[in-house]
Enzyme design. Structure first.
Site, PDB file in Angstrom:
ATOM      1  CE  LYS A  59      39.912  36.811  40.744  1.00  0.00           C
ATOM      2  NZ  LYS A  59      39.660  36.717  42.085  1.00  0.00           N
TER       3      LYS A  59
ATOM      4  NE  ARG B 117      32.682  36.012  47.344  1.00  0.00           N
ATOM      5  CZ  ARG B 117      33.689  36.338  46.529  1.00  0.00           C
ATOM      6  NH1 ARG B 117      34.267  35.006  46.191  1.00  0.00           N
ATOM      7  NH2 ARG B 117      34.265  37.408  46.217  1.00  0.00           N
TER       8      ARG B 117
ATOM      9  CG  ASP C 132      41.938  40.353  46.407  1.00  0.00           C
ATOM     10  OD1 ASP C 132      41.558  39.966  47.224  1.00  0.00           O
ATOM     11  OD2 ASP C 132      42.194  40.399  45.064  1.00  0.00           O
TER      12      ASP C 132
ATOM     13  NE  ARG D  26      43.483  37.087  46.601  1.00  0.00           N
ATOM     14  CZ  ARG D  26      44.416  37.000  45.667  1.00  0.00           C
ATOM     15  NH1 ARG D  26      45.540  36.281  45.760  1.00  0.00           N
ATOM     16  NH2 ARG D  26      43.770  37.147  44.421  1.00  0.00           N
TER      17      ARG D  26
ATOM     18  CE  LYS E 144      37.221  31.646  44.203  1.00  0.00           C
ATOM     19  NZ  LYS E 144      37.294  33.016  43.826  1.00  0.00           N
TER      20      LYS E 144
END
Ligand code: DC
Length: 648
Positions: A24, A125, A313, A387, A412
């Site tokens: 990504k 965010r 991540d 995630r 996503k």
């Protein structure tokens, strides 16, 4: 909830070669550079997922020409050859942090009015640091909603550039966005970071991609980036497979004791997340760094402390994996991931707890205290975070009854995640040397014996109750007047005694089916079972029988760890201590419930701490908590898992 996915454990080693979708981070950087370039760029290995579709749509609305071949993961982009022009444009970045933060400084370089917006989750965010930096550079922008967040309206007249200070302690994307736009500013841009950035490898990725498109960034020290004014030139490039996505598959290998290879990643990869493989290696896995692949072979999962500031991540992946570790795993340096798609630290702590895993929240991370005996399935929430879904799915590899709610959120970044994971489910053909042993281990009162017997019937396989053998030796010793604590004499006796354990148990031809179950024998058997000599004799017989019969359902304490560590299917059957005591008490009320509980605790302690083959969850074994299940439910669950890995 109808968007829930009930997972089926592997209970056997994950095996295979995974070809992952494109990164990504790499895709979205390349798309933006291509859109600003002069000429036509060709990108291959592109990720097509929600976040990159958001970027694609945005660059088209800015005037880039795009031809996408979704089937072959290829895309051609003819760029604008400079800054964009727009009129009353609205750009919807959907859920994508990269799209929004990469675009904002580029929009500031353009001319006209434009509003940058996103889905509610993205609106909450942070953007404040980037907004402030752009304002300091002279950009006219207005937050239409909450200050420091989307939607943001810009009245752009181009931006001269110059020098700017910014903090990258919440997100490195703020800086990447400024760097990507900087060549469009007539004076270029000198970016000074006020402190060390999080996720530094992502800044390096930005620099590498910009270089691929003809712009070089100077980095005189770790806190300054100098981008000269200039032009991006179209490029042909191959997007790397997504290294963050790879972490789930490497973890799957580690958790199930399997072997998984991901092609297209290597030591020199652009993405910092390949370092997750180093973490697995430190925990005990074997990692092969090939020229164009990384392969992980599961082995031990030790404990340790890991600072994941540079590749955060993968923090949730590690937290999920930690549920199967031999000791505590602490993750540090990741306080900033509370401001990602969700508060990822709190999210993992809550969802792990539902599955029986104790995790302690810290300001900048978490500590996972694994206790494999307590693992249980649960309905897991994902908070709209891809995630969360992909990490918690890892628990399901060895724990039945895990349901992933809102599993579609993986779209996503990785729409095909679940089918990709399913592709690693092993298929074994029991033939020749491969014996179809289903190893069922667990403590007393877990329901293991009943389950194993019924499972054998269901699968039409022989059943071996190895505990009965240890009990038989205890009976034989008492019959012969030998002290079961006398190790040599008992070993000698075990060697000489003929034991048969089919439906009934015979010792030297005499039926002892009832005798082996008396409380007196239950007391002595742990002593007998802790005798290494007896174990050696009985384990050899167990292996011989199972091999001669071509396999079977074998129950005991050390089948998966010692007798058949390569069994094609391994389960550890357990139940909460109160439940186990109650079950034993209901079977025979000779003792009080309290005495039964004490007795179980004592035996657990002896069995799991003895030096020779202690009772432990075998590496890779599925953990089945039977506390709230009927026997039949457990049997069907095990039978369907067994069938899912064994080919007829
Ligand atoms: O499953 P059970 O309660 O019948 O087991 C009797 C004892 O034997 C128990 O203390 C554990 C021990 N045992 C063992 O050490 N290894 C096995 N494979 C099976 C049983």
């Amino acid at each position: 909830m109808n968007n829930s996915r009930l997972m089926t454990p592997f209970a056997a080693p994950a095996e295979g070669v995974v070809s992952l979708p494109g990164s990504k981070s790499h895709t979205n950087r390349a798309l933006l550079c291509a859109a600003l370039s002069e000429g036509t760029s060709r990108l291959s290995g592109v990720l097509f997922a929600e976040d990159t579709e958001a970027m694609l749509k945005a660059i088209v609305s800015l005037g880039a020409t795009v031809e996408a071949d979704r089937k072959n993961f290829e895309i051609e982009v003819t760029g604008l050859a400079g800054a964009p022009m727009f009129r009353d444009l609205i750009i919807d970045a959907r859920l994508s942090g990269t799209t929004s933060r990469f675009l904002l400084p580029t929009l500031a370089a353009g001319k006209g009015e434009v509003t940058l917006d996103g889905a509610p989750q993205l609106r909450s965010r942070p953007f404040a640091e980037q907004i402030e930096a752009l304002r300091n550079l002279g950009c006219d922008l207005e937050e239409l909603g909450t200050p420091g967040g989307l939607p943001i309206k810009l009245a752009s007249r181009g931006l001269e550039g110059g020098e700017v200070e910014i903090s990258a302690e919440t997100s490195s994307q703020f800086v990447s966005g400024l760097m990507l736009a900087a060549p469009l500013y007539p004076s270029g841009l000198k970016i000074r970071l006020v402190g060390p950035p999080v996720s530094r490898p992502y800044l390096n990725l930005t620099i590498k991609v910009m270089r691929d498109f003809g712009v070089s960034v100077d980095e005189p020290d770790g806190l300054t980036y100098i981008v000269p004014p200039g032009r991006y030139l179209a490029a042909d490039l191959r997007i790397e497979p997504d290294a963050s996505a790879a972490s789930y598959f490497f973890a799957a290998a580690s958790i199930t004791q399997g072997r998984v290879k991901v092609v297209g990643l290597h030591r020199e990869s652009y993405q910092g997340d390949v370092r997750f493989a180093d973490v697995l290696e430190q925990l005990g896995a074997k990692v092969v760094w090939g020229e164009n692949y990384i392969e992980v072979q599961g082995d031990r999962i030790r404990g340790g402390i890991f600072d994941l500031r540079d590749f955060s991540d993968t923090a949730q992946t590690l937290a999920a994996l930690a549920a199967f570790a031999e000791s505590d795993i602490e993750i540090t340096g990741i306080g900033f991931i509370r401001r990602k798609e969700t508060d990822r630290i709190a999210g993992m702590v809550t969802e792990l707890a539902k599955c029986g895993v104790e995790a302690i929240e810290r300001e900048d991370g978490l500590i996972v205290r694994p206790d494999l005996w307590s693992l249980r399935g649960a309905s897991v929430d994902t908070y709209g975070d891809h995630r969360m879904a992909m990490s918690m799915a890892l628990l399901s590899l060895r724990v039945p009854g895990v349901t992933i709610n809102d599993h579609d959120c993986v779209a996503k970044t990785f729409p095909a995640f679940f089918s990709c994971l399913e592709g690693l489910r092993p298929k074994v053909k029991p033939r020749g040397k491969v014996v179809a042993v289903a190893a069922i281990d667990g403590p007393a009162g877990s329901g293991k014996s009943t389950v194993a017997r019924l499972l054998a019937t269901e699968l039409r396989l022989p059943h071996f109750d190895t505990g009965a053998m240890y009990r038989a030796v205890a009976v034989a010793a008492l019959r012969a007047g030998i002290d079961p604590g006398d190790q040599d004499a008992t070993t000698d006796l075990a060697e000489r005694t003929e034991i048969s354990i089919s439906d009934r148990t015979f010792i030297d031809g005499v039926d002892a089916t009832d005798e082996i179950r008396t409380p007196e024998i239950s007391q002595w058997v742990s002593v007998v079972a802790a005798n290494p000599g007896v174990r050696r004799v009985l384990v050899a017989r167990q292996r011989k029988w199972a091999t001669e019969l071509g396999g079977g359902v074998m129950e005991g304490r050390d089948i998966g760890t010692e007798v058949f560590p390569d069994a094609i299917f391994k389960a550890f059957v357990t139940a909460q201590p109160e439940v186990r005591a109650r079950r034993r008490y209901d079977e025979s009320s000779v003792q009080t419930l309290g005495d039964v509980a004490d007795d179980l605790e004592r035996r657990d302690r002896i069995d799991s701490t003895r030096t020779d083959s202690p009772l432990q969850v075998a590496p890779g074994a599925v953990v089945v908590d039977t506390s709230e299940l009927t026997i039949q439910e457990v049997v069907s669950e095990l039978a369907s898992m067994f069938r899912s890995v064994v080919e007829d």
